[in-house]
Design a protein around this motif. Structure first.
Motif: not given
Ligand SMILES: Nc1nc2c(ncn2[C@@H]2O[C@H](COP(=O)(O)OP(=O)(O)OP(=O)(O)O)[C@@H](O)[C@H]2O)c(=O)[nH]1
Ligand SMILES: [Zn+2]
Ligand SMILES: [Zn+2]
Ligand SMILES: [Zn+2]
Ligand SMILES: [Zn+2]
Ligand SMILES: [Zn+2]
Lengths: 114, 261
Positions: B92-103, B111-113, B244-251
């Motif tokens: 019941g915890i909405p979640s997403k994986a951050i696939t880190t590969g080798q990191a 995290v921001h991404r 709202p944006a799912a694509q990369p953006h500048g800050h």
């Protein structure tokens, strides 16, 4: 092996500084590693030697300075030896980590400028 | 002599910087922290060895905090799979994986991404489950309100002495899998002694995800952190700064304020 990502950050910082000052070359850099910085100095040196090829740092020796961690009482300044319970016996204050003990710092760069 | 064109003298100047090598990460972490606090979200960085029970603690938290009415959310670092995220969703915890590969650790930028793929603004408590590793995750600020280290009773009482940097960074140590103590040769007093030698203000809670022991105290600790950060009574998700944006953006934090393009 986060030493590699740290060295990457280090080299790009040095390159940015060199570009900003229109340096002709980088002749050396010095880095300070606190004992509690979570960084292994030997691995850091190895990572640097691996990564510097092909960068502005290719010919720049890295001087590493290791800072042993130390603790003291924030009230009476009595040193609290490492490995002891981190509380001043006299004041019952929690110990404070002395500066540099957990820091990973780029201290300086020797730049050749026009 | 100028080595490029031979036009004149060059000189060697020592440039003093005294700058943290992780300054870039720290900036990105400050940015994340602003996001979380603006949106009324308590963000926690959950660290610990592989298999310490980080995901299990979160699953149990969903059960223990049910009465609080909190909306929970998580991102979870996983080298190759999304097993943890799937488990958390089930709990019941909405979640997403951050696939880190080798990191071997998360950093603030990662995290921001990852935030763009989850409705983190709509949560009250948001967990960032770090890579299972007792070394380097400790040195990367992610923008969390607090660091929580999960240490299981099967790992040995000397772990704090072997990994002091991790415990120094901890705001709270959760001693996990306490239901196993009767079956082990485990000495709680010696673990607490080790913690007192690496943490000036040790904060420790004993929990079991399996039996639910200690979970109420953990939920109370979370509630106290929400209070401490002024997050109580705020309505999350109404902050002006939306993502709202799912694509990369500048800050930017320029004159126009914090803009998301
Ligand atoms: N007995 C007992 N076992 C537990 C408890 N919590 C977790 N475990 C077991 O420990 C193992 C690891 O638990 P996880 O929650 O996956 O640990 P983790 O820290 O998230 O692992 P990684 O994300 O892979 O680093 C699983 O087999 C769990 O069933 C507990 O409270 N009691
Ligand atoms: Zn004192
Ligand atoms: Zn996990
Ligand atoms: Zn790492
Ligand atoms: Zn954004
Ligand atoms: Zn942002």
């Amino acid at each position: 092996m986060h030493e590699y990502s740290l060295v990457e950050a280090l080299i790009s910082r040095v390159e940015a500084e060199a570009r900003r000052r229109q340096a002709l070359g980088v002749h050396g850099l010095s880095v300070r590693i606190g004992e509690l910085a979570g960084v292994d100095p030997e691995l850091f040196q190895t990572a640097y030697d691996t990564f510097r090829a092909g960068t502005l740092c290719a010919a720049a020796p890295l001087t590493l300075r290791f800072v042993p961690a130390s603790w003291s009482c924030p009230r009476c300044a009595t040193p609290i030896p490492r490995g002891e319970v981190l509380r001043c016996q006299a004041c019952q204050e929690p110990a404070r980590l002395d500066e540099g003990s957990d820091a990973l710092t780029l201290d300086g760069i020797d730049l050749e400028v026009p | 002599m100028c080595t490029t064109c031979g036009c004149g003298d060059s000189e060697l100047v020592p440039v003093e910087l005294h700058e943290k090598i992780l300054a870039g990460n720290d900036r990105a972490a400050r940015h994340n922290r602003e996001h979380f606090l603006e949106a009324g979200v308590l963000a926690l960085n959950l660290m610990g060895s592989p298999g310490a029970g980080k995901t299990a603690v979160l699953e149990a938290t969903a059960r223990a905090a049910a009465g609080k009415g909190w909306r929970l959310g998580a991102v979870s670092a996983d080298l190759a799979t999304d097993n943890d995220a799937v488990r958390l969703e089930k709990a019941g915890i909405p979640s997403k994986a951050i696939t880190t590969g080798q990191a071997c650790h998360l950093d603030a930028e990662l995290v921001h991404r990852s935030l763009h793929g989850v409705a983190w603004q709509k949560t009250d408590v948001f967990f960032i489950e770090n890579v299972g590793n007792l070394v380097c995750p400790a040195i990367y600020d992610l923008g969390q309100a607090a660091n929580v280290v999960v240490l299981s009773v099967t790992e040995g009482e000397d772990k704090p002495l072997k990994y002091p940097t991790m415990f120094l960074a901890a705001d709270l140590v959760l001693i996990s899998k306490c239901d196993l103590i009767p079956h082990l040769d485990f000495d709680m007093a010696s673990l607490e002694d080790a913690l007192a030698r690496v943490m000036p203000r040790p904060q420790v809670l004993k929990v079991s995800a399996r039996t639910g022991e200690g979970m109420d105290a953990w939920v109370a600790w979370l509630a106290a952190r929400r209070l401490e950060h002024g997050l109580v009574g705020k309505v999350a998700g109404l902050a002006a700064h939306v993502h709202p944006a799912a694509q990369p953006h500048g800050h930017g934090h320029g004159p126009g304020g914090h803009s998301h393009g």
